[in-house]
Motif scaffolding. Structure first.
Motif, short mmCIF file in Angstrom:
data_model
loop_
_atom_site.label_atom_id
_atom_site.label_comp_id
_atom_site.label_asym_id
_atom_site.label_seq_id
_atom_site.Cartn_x
_atom_site.Cartn_y
_atom_site.Cartn_z
N GLN A 4 -43.74 15.55 105.55
CA GLN A 4 -44.02 14.18 105.26
C GLN A 4 -44.27 13.79 104.09
OE1 GLN A 4 -47.29 13.69 107.86
NE2 GLN A 4 -48.96 14.42 106.10
N GLY A 5 -44.26 12.59 103.72
CA GLY A 5 -44.32 12.09 102.41
C GLY A 5 -43.56 10.78 102.20
N ALA A 6 -43.78 10.13 101.24
CA ALA A 6 -43.05 8.78 100.77
C ALA A 6 -41.77 8.87 99.91
CB ALA A 6 -44.20 7.71 100.19
N ILE A 8 -39.50 6.68 97.54
CA ILE A 8 -39.27 5.51 96.88
C ILE A 8 -37.91 5.23 96.22
CG2 ILE A 8 -40.39 3.89 94.86
CD1 ILE A 8 -42.96 5.49 94.97
N GLY A 27 -39.82 11.21 95.47
CA GLY A 27 -40.17 11.35 96.86
C GLY A 27 -39.74 12.97 97.18
N ALA A 35 -33.99 8.61 104.03
CA ALA A 35 -34.29 7.34 103.65
C ALA A 35 -33.32 6.26 103.15
CB ALA A 35 -35.68 7.65 102.38
N THR A 61 -40.42 1.64 99.64
CA THR A 61 -40.91 2.88 99.96
C THR A 61 -40.84 2.93 101.57
OG1 THR A 61 -42.82 2.64 98.09
CG2 THR A 61 -43.34 4.00 100.05
N VAL A 62 -40.23 4.32 101.80
CA VAL A 62 -40.18 4.62 103.35
C VAL A 62 -41.06 6.01 103.24
CG1 VAL A 62 -38.55 5.52 104.88
CG2 VAL A 62 -37.80 3.84 103.06
N ASP A 63 -42.21 5.65 104.12
CA ASP A 63 -42.98 6.63 104.69
C ASP A 63 -42.67 7.35 105.65
OD1 ASP A 63 -44.99 6.05 102.69
OD2 ASP A 63 -45.49 4.32 103.66
N PHE A 64 -42.67 8.81 105.68
CA PHE A 64 -42.22 9.63 106.67
C PHE A 64 -43.57 10.28 107.07
CE2 PHE A 64 -38.28 9.31 104.74
CZ PHE A 64 -37.52 9.26 105.72
N THR A 65 -44.23 10.01 108.28
CA THR A 65 -45.42 10.82 108.80
C THR A 65 -45.30 11.48 110.02
OG1 THR A 65 -46.18 8.74 109.88
CG2 THR A 65 -46.88 9.14 107.77
#
Length: 69
Positions: A4-6, A8, A27, A35, A61-65
């Motif tokens: 997981q993470g962001a 950019i 990222g 992304a 910013t695309v956040d993956f959680t």
């Protein structure tokens, strides 16, 4: 593997709100392609300058959680 993470990205947007180019700024490398592919599908509202649509850039910013079920 669960990552997981962001990610950019710098996005060049044309006068019609379409994407001309994408650049990964930061990222996790393992998430960069996902992304990029996601953002390629987006349409943006054109930026107006004095009422006229112009080309512009945006930082996205695309956040993956990971969510627990």
């Amino acid at each position: 593997m669960k990552v997981q993470g962001a990610v950019i990205l710098l996005v060049d947007i044309d006068k019609d709100g379409g994407i001309q180019a994408l650049q990964i700024l930061s990222g996790p490398a393992i998430l960069a392609d996902a992304a990029r592919e996601a953002v390629k599908q987006w349409r943006f509202k054109p930026y107006l300058q004095n009422g006229v649509p112009i080309e512009t850039q945006a930082q996205v910013t695309v956040d993956f959680t990971i969510r627990a079920n």
